[in-house]
Scaffold this motif. Structure first.
Motif, PDB file in Angstrom:
ATOM      1  N   ALA A  39      -3.089  60.552  24.143  1.00 46.60           N
ATOM      2  CA  ALA A  39      -2.464  59.794  25.243  1.00 46.60           C
ATOM      3  C   ALA A  39      -3.378  59.853  26.457  1.00 46.60           C
ATOM      4  N   VAL A  40      -3.982  58.708  26.796  1.00 48.43           N
ATOM      5  CA  VAL A  40      -4.966  58.674  27.878  1.00 48.43           C
ATOM      6  C   VAL A  40      -4.248  58.445  29.215  1.00 48.43           C
ATOM      7  N   SER A  41      -4.242  59.492  30.040  1.00 46.51           N
ATOM      8  CA  SER A  41      -3.388  59.500  31.231  1.00 46.51           C
ATOM      9  C   SER A  41      -4.140  59.267  32.529  1.00 46.51           C
ATOM     10  N   LYS A  42      -5.396  58.846  32.460  1.00 45.33           N
ATOM     11  CA  LYS A  42      -6.142  58.573  33.705  1.00 45.33           C
ATOM     12  C   LYS A  42      -5.392  57.561  34.560  1.00 45.33           C
ATOM     13  N   GLY A  43      -5.379  57.814  35.846  1.00 51.69           N
ATOM     14  CA  GLY A  43      -4.790  56.855  36.783  1.00 51.69           C
ATOM     15  C   GLY A  43      -3.284  56.731  36.695  1.00 51.69           C
ATOM     16  N   GLU A  62      -8.424  62.304  29.491  1.00 54.08           N
ATOM     17  CA  GLU A  62      -8.679  61.957  30.886  1.00 54.08           C
ATOM     18  C   GLU A  62     -10.115  61.463  31.009  1.00 54.08           C
ATOM     19  N   ASN A  63     -10.346  60.604  32.011  1.00 51.91           N
ATOM     20  CA  ASN A  63     -11.687  60.054  32.205  1.00 51.91           C
ATOM     21  C   ASN A  63     -12.483  60.746  33.295  1.00 51.91           C
ATOM     22  N   TYR A  64     -11.771  61.260  34.293  1.00 55.03           N
ATOM     23  CA  TYR A  64     -12.454  61.787  35.464  1.00 55.03           C
ATOM     24  C   TYR A  64     -12.135  63.271  35.592  1.00 55.03           C
ATOM     25  N   LEU A  86     -11.844  65.046  27.242  1.00 55.29           N
ATOM     26  CA  LEU A  86     -12.567  64.219  28.214  1.00 55.29           C
ATOM     27  C   LEU A  86     -13.097  62.992  27.484  1.00 55.29           C
ATOM     28  N   VAL A  87     -12.638  61.795  27.923  1.00 53.76           N
ATOM     29  CA  VAL A  87     -13.088  60.557  27.272  1.00 53.76           C
ATOM     30  C   VAL A  87     -13.952  59.711  28.204  1.00 53.76           C
ATOM     31  N   GLY A  88     -14.207  60.210  29.422  1.00 56.80           N
ATOM     32  CA  GLY A  88     -15.054  59.493  30.367  1.00 56.80           C
ATOM     33  C   GLY A  88     -16.431  60.134  30.472  1.00 56.80           C
ATOM     34  N   LEU A 168     -17.640  61.729  16.019  1.00 53.27           N
ATOM     35  CA  LEU A 168     -18.255  60.661  16.800  1.00 53.27           C
ATOM     36  C   LEU A 168     -17.177  59.850  17.521  1.00 53.27           C
ATOM     37  N   MET A 169     -17.575  59.244  18.633  1.00 52.23           N
ATOM     38  CA  MET A 169     -16.669  58.421  19.418  1.00 52.23           C
ATOM     39  C   MET A 169     -17.393  57.135  19.810  1.00 52.23           C
ATOM     40  N   ALA A 170     -16.636  56.024  19.893  1.00 55.42           N
ATOM     41  CA  ALA A 170     -17.233  54.782  20.379  1.00 55.42           C
ATOM     42  C   ALA A 170     -16.233  54.011  21.222  1.00 55.42           C
ATOM     43  N   ILE A 171     -16.777  53.256  22.170  1.00 60.14           N
ATOM     44  CA  ILE A 171     -16.012  52.280  22.947  1.00 60.14           C
ATOM     45  C   ILE A 171     -16.653  50.924  22.655  1.00 60.14           C
ATOM     46  N   PRO A 172     -16.137  50.193  21.653  1.00 60.62           N
ATOM     47  CA  PRO A 172     -16.769  48.924  21.281  1.00 60.62           C
ATOM     48  C   PRO A 172     -16.678  47.897  22.408  1.00 60.62           C
ATOM     49  N   GLY A 200     -10.593  52.987  19.012  1.00 61.90           N
ATOM     50  CA  GLY A 200      -9.338  52.266  19.118  1.00 61.90           C
ATOM     51  C   GLY A 200      -8.583  52.656  20.376  1.00 61.90           C
ATOM     52  N   MET A 201      -8.093  51.625  21.105  1.00 65.50           N
ATOM     53  CA  MET A 201      -7.343  51.821  22.340  1.00 65.50           C
ATOM     54  C   MET A 201      -6.062  50.986  22.248  1.00 65.50           C
ATOM     55  N   SER A 202      -5.375  50.779  23.378  1.00 63.91           N
ATOM     56  CA  SER A 202      -4.071  50.107  23.326  1.00 63.91           C
ATOM     57  C   SER A 202      -4.123  48.764  22.601  1.00 63.91           C
ATOM     58  N   ALA A 203      -5.191  48.009  22.836  1.00 64.16           N
ATOM     59  CA  ALA A 203      -5.240  46.647  22.312  1.00 64.16           C
ATOM     60  C   ALA A 203      -5.521  46.588  20.811  1.00 64.16           C
ATOM     61  N   VAL A 216      -7.206  57.973  17.845  1.00 67.15           N
ATOM     62  CA  VAL A 216      -7.108  56.782  18.686  1.00 67.15           C
ATOM     63  C   VAL A 216      -6.749  57.209  20.107  1.00 67.15           C
ATOM     64  N   ARG A 217      -7.290  56.476  21.087  1.00 65.18           N
ATOM     65  CA  ARG A 217      -7.123  56.829  22.500  1.00 65.18           C
ATOM     66  C   ARG A 217      -6.296  55.738  23.167  1.00 65.18           C
ATOM     67  N   VAL A 218      -5.036  56.053  23.410  1.00 64.68           N
ATOM     68  CA  VAL A 218      -4.100  55.016  23.853  1.00 64.68           C
ATOM     69  C   VAL A 218      -3.546  55.357  25.233  1.00 64.68           C
ATOM     70  N   GLY A 219      -3.807  54.467  26.197  1.00 63.06           N
ATOM     71  CA  GLY A 219      -3.329  54.683  27.569  1.00 63.06           C
ATOM     72  C   GLY A 219      -2.151  53.799  27.922  1.00 63.06           C
ATOM     73  N   SER A 220      -2.453  52.554  28.291  1.00 64.46           N
ATOM     74  CA  SER A 220      -1.422  51.685  28.871  1.00 64.46           C
ATOM     75  C   SER A 220      -0.270  51.385  27.912  1.00 64.46           C
ATOM     76  N   ALA A 221      -0.493  51.359  26.622  1.00 66.83           N
ATOM     77  CA  ALA A 221       0.618  51.102  25.695  1.00 66.83           C
ATOM     78  C   ALA A 221       1.659  52.221  25.762  1.00 66.83           C
ATOM     79  N   ALA A 225       0.918  50.056  32.943  1.00 67.47           N
ATOM     80  CA  ALA A 225      -0.302  49.714  33.673  1.00 67.47           C
ATOM     81  C   ALA A 225      -0.693  50.859  34.601  1.00 67.47           C
ATOM     82  N   ARG A 226      -2.012  51.035  34.753  1.00 65.54           N
ATOM     83  CA  ARG A 226      -2.533  52.072  35.644  1.00 65.54           C
ATOM     84  C   ARG A 226      -2.608  51.575  37.073  1.00 65.54           C
ATOM     85  N   ALA A 227      -2.489  52.517  38.020  1.00 66.71           N
ATOM     86  CA  ALA A 227      -2.857  52.207  39.399  1.00 66.71           C
ATOM     87  C   ALA A 227      -4.349  51.908  39.405  1.00 66.71           C
TER      88      ALA A 227
END
Ligand SMILES: *Cc1c(COP(=O)(O)O)cnc(C)c1O
Length: 231
Positions: A39-43, A62-64, A86-88, A168-172, A200-203, A216-221, A225-227
């Motif tokens: 669960a990606v909770s940045k922002g 988290e990204n930051y 840490l995903v950022g 391994l990790m990727a952000i396509p 893989g992310m929310s989309a 899988v790294r899922v935030g907004s779903a 929406a993030r600030a």
């Protein structure tokens, strides 16, 4: 971050995402437990994170490093079993802070950063598990090691620095279908004998699972929406 963020029913959204993860896993002939939902909770405001914790979510991303350092130590004291990724991007000079805070660092992508982490690990006697970020889309502006430079970086991390590389990790690229990127990442991981494939992310997390993602790294779903980013 605004304290007037709209109310979000995180428990219901989390349950729905879990259902979708389980269904995608089943479609790929896998068990739901073979997929780790991060669960990606940045922002996100604190109350949404607390809702997720109440819903038994324990793996977060988290990204930051600075934002994460501001809230996770206190949350960890109250809730056992939290695993923080840490995903950022990570600057080499922030290796010390990251090593203290995170259980997994997903964004190792260059020798200098690996060396900084190894130095800190040696000094402190502890090291997070590591993933190597791969630039599967070959995008000039994006972080990640090029696929053809991966073997060298894995060799450096594992053999010469003794670092615990798990996958391994990727952000396509946003415009691309996630499937081929996940398959490439999974093939590279298998060749190195690495178990973790983070893609893989929310989309697109269901497609990523069908094509071989273990994480899988899922935030907004999950959180809504993030600030807008403040820094
Ligand atoms: C923000 C972020 C995510 C989550 O994005 P969503 O589209 O909100 O699911 C996943 N991975 C990384 C690396 C991110 O920066």
């Amino acid at each position: 971050m605004t304290d007037r963020a709209p109310q979000v029913d995180v428990a219901a959204r989390l349950a729905e995402v879990r259902r979708r993860v389980a269904r995608a896993a089943a479609e790929a002939g896998r068990t739901p437990q073979s997929v780790t939902l991060i669960a990606v909770s940045k922002g996100q405001p604190l109350d949404r994170i607390e809702q997720a914790l109440a819903g038994e979510q324990r793996v977060f991303g988290e990204n930051y490093a600075q934002e994460a350092a501001g809230r996770w130590p206190a949350l960890r004291e109250r809730t056992p079993g939290i695993e923080l990724h840490l995903v950022g991007a990570l600057q080499s000079n922030k290796a010390r802070d990251a090593l203290r805070l995170f259980d997994v660092i997903q964004t190792v992508d260059r020798p200098r950063l690996a060396e900084a982490l190894a130095q800190e690990a040696q000094r402190t006697g502890r090291c997070p598990r590591l993933l190597i970020q791969v630039n599967t889309g070959g995008e000039a502006q994006k972080a990640g090691v090029a696929p053809d430079a991966l073997d060298g970086l894995v060799e450096l991390c594992r053999n010469r620095l003794g670092l615990p590389v798990e996958g391994l990790m990727a952000i396509p690229p946003e415009a691309d279908d996630v499937g081929p990127h996940t398959e490439l990442l999974a093939a590279l991981a298998a060749r190195q004998g690495l178990a973790v494939v983070s893609c893989g992310m929310s989309a697109d997390f269901e497609a990523a699972i069908r094509h071989g993602a273990s994480h899988v790294r899922v935030g907004s779903a999950i959180f809504g929406a993030r600030a807008r980013r403040q820094t």
